[in-house]
Design an enzyme around this catalytic site. Structure first.
Site, mmCIF file in Angstrom:
data_model
loop_
_atom_site.group_PDB
_atom_site.id
_atom_site.type_symbol
_atom_site.label_atom_id
_atom_site.label_comp_id
_atom_site.label_asym_id
_atom_site.label_seq_id
_atom_site.Cartn_x
_atom_site.Cartn_y
_atom_site.Cartn_z
ATOM 1 N N GLU A 52 -12.022 25.890 16.233
ATOM 2 C CA GLU A 52 -12.844 26.946 16.824
ATOM 3 C C GLU A 52 -12.032 28.228 17.019
ATOM 4 O OE1 GLU A 52 -13.799 23.182 19.297
ATOM 5 O OE2 GLU A 52 -12.236 23.853 17.912
ATOM 6 N N ALA A 157 -1.469 -5.988 -2.787
ATOM 7 C CA ALA A 157 -1.441 -5.966 -4.248
ATOM 8 C C ALA A 157 -1.253 -7.405 -4.712
ATOM 9 C CB ALA A 157 -0.302 -5.092 -4.748
ATOM 10 N N ASP A 203 12.401 -6.435 -1.528
ATOM 11 C CA ASP A 203 11.767 -5.443 -2.414
ATOM 12 C C ASP A 203 12.439 -4.080 -2.380
ATOM 13 O OD1 ASP A 203 10.000 -7.416 -3.036
ATOM 14 O OD2 ASP A 203 8.302 -6.576 -1.949
ATOM 15 N N GLY A 300 4.487 -9.061 3.515
ATOM 16 C CA GLY A 300 4.371 -10.331 2.827
ATOM 17 C C GLY A 300 3.388 -11.263 3.509
#
Length: 366
Positions: A52, A157, A203, A300
């Site tokens: 605003e 995934a 990973d 995991g």
């Protein structure tokens, strides 16, 4: 042109602030006189001027000394109820009350504010459209206000046979580049990205937003990165810790170890233990007290199972490849409960689409 048209214009403006206002909200505003937009603005960054105020300031710049007369008898459209409480900035209702607006039209009420009633008592005609477009802009915010906990999403995934982690612990991309690029948007929407020690150690992920288009905006702030680790056996030199941004180690320990050189901005959150694991319920209880609306879990099977078994995940986002991993990999969900993710009594399918060669399916808890 009617109220729906102009509130849609405000929604389009609000979306320009997507990714850049966390943990705040997305808000857009247009000021209309004689069916013409004379000023517009949106909430551009967290703790910045509200939509605003930005719209009013544009009218001031355009009409200079005549801005007050231009604002008089105009309609102001804002996607979220103007704030009535002073926070990082002043209360917007106080600024609005300086001008003689004909109508103040809001797209959705803010359950944490009292701007609607405040402005009505000041004599303004205030209209709430209760627009689904406007509610969707800040879904996690409204969820937190209603349920007193953040909206929790889990990204998974997996292969076509529902496997996600190789037993050999070798790093392997399961999905293609288009799906991985799509995950960048999920991360950019999150206040927190949560993972487990196993994911960090095996990973070696960054767990940050790398989309050049998103991070090019100077207002972008990387999501905070949290990792569950009961024993603190972590690869402290992993990108997760080296990259800029706030990192939090969630553990039952009371102190963090000394870090290798170059590792900083790491803090500790201490939780209770359930047998040999950390309590996901305790984590949500603690995190709910913070200014956090949206959590993305990328973890995991074990950590995912802990949150899923305790009914703490509101939305599952699956990226499913055409490949089968068979006996070489573990099932994506490691909880003790055998959840049927495609049981229509438990979940609604929100989205189902192809991304490259992969399939994206979003399931939302009922």
């Amino acid at each position: 042109m009617n109220d729906t048209h102009f509130i849609s214009k405000a929604v389009s403006l609000a979306l320009k602030g997507k990714f850049y206002t966390k943990p705040g909200v997305n808000v857009g505003c247009v000021i209309v006189k004689n069916n013409k937009i004379i000023g517009q603005g949106f909430y551009e960054k967290y703790e910045g001027a509200h939509a605003e105020i930005n719209a009013i300031n544009e009218v001031k710049r355009k009409y200079k000394k005549n801005y007050v007369s231009q604002l008089a008898d105009s309609n102001i459209y804002v996607t979220l109820e103007p704030c009535s409480k002073k926070g990082k900035t002043g209360a917007c209702v106080n600024e609005l009350k300086k001008y003689d607006f004909k109508r103040i039209v809001i797209g959705a009420k803010d359950p944490t504010q009292n701007g609607f009633k405040n402005l009505q008592l000041a004599g303004y005609e205030v209209i709430n459209l209760n627009s689904q477009q406007c509610l969707a802009l800040n879904e996690s915010f409204f969820y937190k206000a209603k349920f007193k906990k953040p909206f929790v999403r889990a990204k998974i995934a997996m292969s076509s046979d529902h496997k996600s982690v190789l037993i050999s612990k070798k790093r392997k991309w399961i999905t293609g580049i288009p799906a991985r690029n799509d995950v960048q948007t999920l991360r950019a929407e999150a206040d927190i990205i949560l993972t487990g020690a196993g994911t960090i150690n095996e990973d070696n992920p960054s767990m940050n937003v790398r989309s050049k288009k998103i991070i090019a905006n100077k207002n972008f702030i990387q999501p905070e990165r949290y990792v569950f680790s009961n024993n603190l056996k972590l690869n402290w030199t992993a990108p997760f810790f080296k990259l800029p941004g706030k990192k939090v180690v969630v553990t039952s320990k009371k102190n963090l170890p000394r870090f290798p050189r170059g590792i900083n901005d790491v803090s500790l959150m201490s939780l209770k233990k359930n047998s040999d694991s950390l309590s996901s319920k305790d984590f949500i209880k603690k995190i709910s007290k913070l200014n956090i609306n949206n959590i993305l879990i990328e973890a995991g099977p074990k950590l995912l199972g802990s949150f899923g078994d305790n009914n703490l995940i509101d939305e599952y986002i699956f990226y499913i490849s055409q490949e089968k991993l068979g006996d070489k990999a573990l099932y994506f969900y490691g909880g003790s409960k055998q959840l049927n993710f495609f049981d229509k009594k438990l979940f609604d399918i929100v989205e189902e689409t192809n991304i490259g060669k992969d399939r994206k399916i979003i399931l939302r808890k009922k």
